[in-house]
Design a protein around this motif. Structure first.
Motif, short mmCIF file in Angstrom:
data_model
loop_
_atom_site.label_atom_id
_atom_site.label_comp_id
_atom_site.label_asym_id
_atom_site.label_seq_id
_atom_site.Cartn_x
_atom_site.Cartn_y
_atom_site.Cartn_z
N TYR A 185 -12.84 61.63 48.20
CA TYR A 185 -13.54 61.45 46.94
C TYR A 185 -15.06 61.52 47.16
CZ TYR A 185 -8.96 60.04 45.32
OH TYR A 185 -7.62 60.02 45.00
N THR A 353 -10.00 57.91 39.33
CA THR A 353 -10.65 58.93 38.51
C THR A 353 -10.96 58.43 37.10
OG1 THR A 353 -8.48 59.87 37.97
CG2 THR A 353 -9.70 60.85 39.81
N THR A 358 -18.80 60.43 37.42
CA THR A 358 -19.08 61.67 38.14
C THR A 358 -20.42 62.28 37.73
OG1 THR A 358 -18.02 63.10 36.50
CG2 THR A 358 -16.61 62.14 38.22
N ASP A 363 -16.40 64.61 31.73
CA ASP A 363 -15.60 63.58 32.41
C ASP A 363 -15.79 62.22 31.74
OD1 ASP A 363 -14.67 65.43 34.21
OD2 ASP A 363 -15.99 64.81 35.85
#
Length: 395
Positions: A185, A353, A358, A363
């Motif tokens: 990640y 997630t 991000t 997102d």
């Protein structure tokens, strides 16, 4: 080299998975010897997981390891999910009739060491040059150099690798049969321990544009907190004041009157985030358990619990194999364990997630939509609760 040590099961790794396996095997009359590259003090002091699933607690209790857990562990009904101006509580007990316990891996390790020491378990600490041999025969063995510098060999019926992702056991599976899946990640966790009473009743998982934050705890007087940070973050760039300021912002200090209380930081570390699955979890007379076979990011609190679930499957399989010459459970071990491994790997990825920023506006909207659904839909909340509080061993 001195005379070989002979036993039924040679266990590589004296962390929770290895010692729990030795404990469960002994309860059914199967002997084992454990080897560990680190010192007993180092293994006992490693700060790792703090949340135990319902199924983990049930197994520890059934194995006679629940007395101190029941006395000193803290049962929690659920978690808080948060984003700016919003905080929602998910009650796992109402949703699934299952809960979780806050009881650190260091405490589980302490209980296991005490139990195995009282039983006279043979454990060799601070060994080096550990190697596995003849795994496709009926006489596999483990060689090592003892802490005194003596070359030793354990000859066993079965070898079990509980030695983590960098130990020799995973590497002993031939590349011709091994498959691996991995995801790294693009962020890490900066984690702290602080000598201050928790500012929350249940854990807080917070999404924030600046990055994820989490408020956990180890006891009534010790808090455990995390911040999302870039990979390769240096602790030198994060003095205590900056950490507490970032935590206050991301956790919503002042929101609806809630306050984060800072305190003295006693431990600080950066934790990389990755997923890794290695298959098969059995090759010949070698079986893998815990981090030797799989790694998950800590967001879903699955690492230690997955290791315990592996051992909960493997122990009865080895008892059937070694005491009754019945190989059915042992033959099914890898496939059965991997069903849970992949379920927990997916859940850990999903939590990760959903909660980590991000910097991508698209997102961000997807994450906020997911959070709103999970906290407003009974079906969504139940799915999270079922996975977080733990599926039955053998799922």
């Amino acid at each position: 080299m001195s005379e070989p040590i002979r036993t039924q099961v040679a266990i590589v790794g004296a962390g929770p998975a290895g010692l729990l396996l030795a404990h469960l095997l002994a309860g059914d009359g199967v002997e084992s010897v454990v080897v560990e590259s680190r010192s007993e003090e180092y293994v006992a002091a490693r700060i790792r997981a703090g949340i135990l699933e319902q199924s983990t607690v049930d197994l520890l209790r059934s194995a006679g390891l629940g007395e101190r857990l029941d006395r000193e562990g803290a049962r929690h009904r659920g978690i808080h999910l948060q984003w700016p101006e919003e905080r929602h509580h998910l009650d796992f007990v109402d949703l699934t009739d299952r809960s979780v316990w806050l009881y650190g891996q260091t405490e589980v390790q302490r209980d296991l060491v005490a139990a195995r020491t009282a039983a006279g378990q043979e454990v060799h600490y601070e060994v080096s040059d550990t190697a596995l041999h003849d795994l496709e025969t009926d006489d596999p063995s483990v060689t090592f150099t003892s802490s005194e510098g003596e070359a030793r060999r354990i000859v066993a019926d079965v070898v079990v690798g509980c030695d983590g992702s960098f130990g020799p056991s995973r590497a002993a599976v031939p590349s011709t049969v091994q498959q691996t899946w991995e995801r790294t990640y693009p962020y890490s966790w900066l984690g702290i321990l602080a000598d201050v009473a928790p500012s929350t009743d249940d854990l807080i998982y917070a999404w924030h544009p600046d990055g994820f934050a989490m408020h956990s705890m180890r006891s009534e007087t010790v808090s455990r907190l995390y911040l999302q940070v870039p990979n390769d973050t240096s602790l030198d760039d994060w003095p205590d004041d900056r950490i507490w300021q970032a935590l206050a912002t991301r956790l919503g200090h002042g929101q609806d009157g809630w306050e984060l209380t800072p305190g003295p930081v006693t431990d600080k570390s950066v934790l990389p985030m990755r997923s890794h699955v290695s298959t098969p979890m059995r090759h010949g007379r070698l079986f893998l358990a815990g981090d030797a076979a799989h790694i998950v990011p800590p967001t879903g609190a699955k690492g230690l619990n997955l290791a315990v679930a592996d051992v909960g499957l493997l122990a009865p399989a080895l008892v059937e194999l070694l005491r009754k010459d019945d190989s059915r459970l042992a033959d099914d071990y890898s496939d059965t364990a991997l069903r849970r491994v992949w379920r927990c790997t997916h859940f850990s990825w999903w939590m990760t997630t959903m909660l980590h920023s991000t910097g991508d506006p698209f997102d961000e909207q997807l994450q906020l939509s997911q959070l709103r659904w999970v906290t407003s839909s009974e079906a969504g909340a139940t799915g999270l609760a079922e996975n977080y509080a733990g599926l039955p061993i053998g799922f």
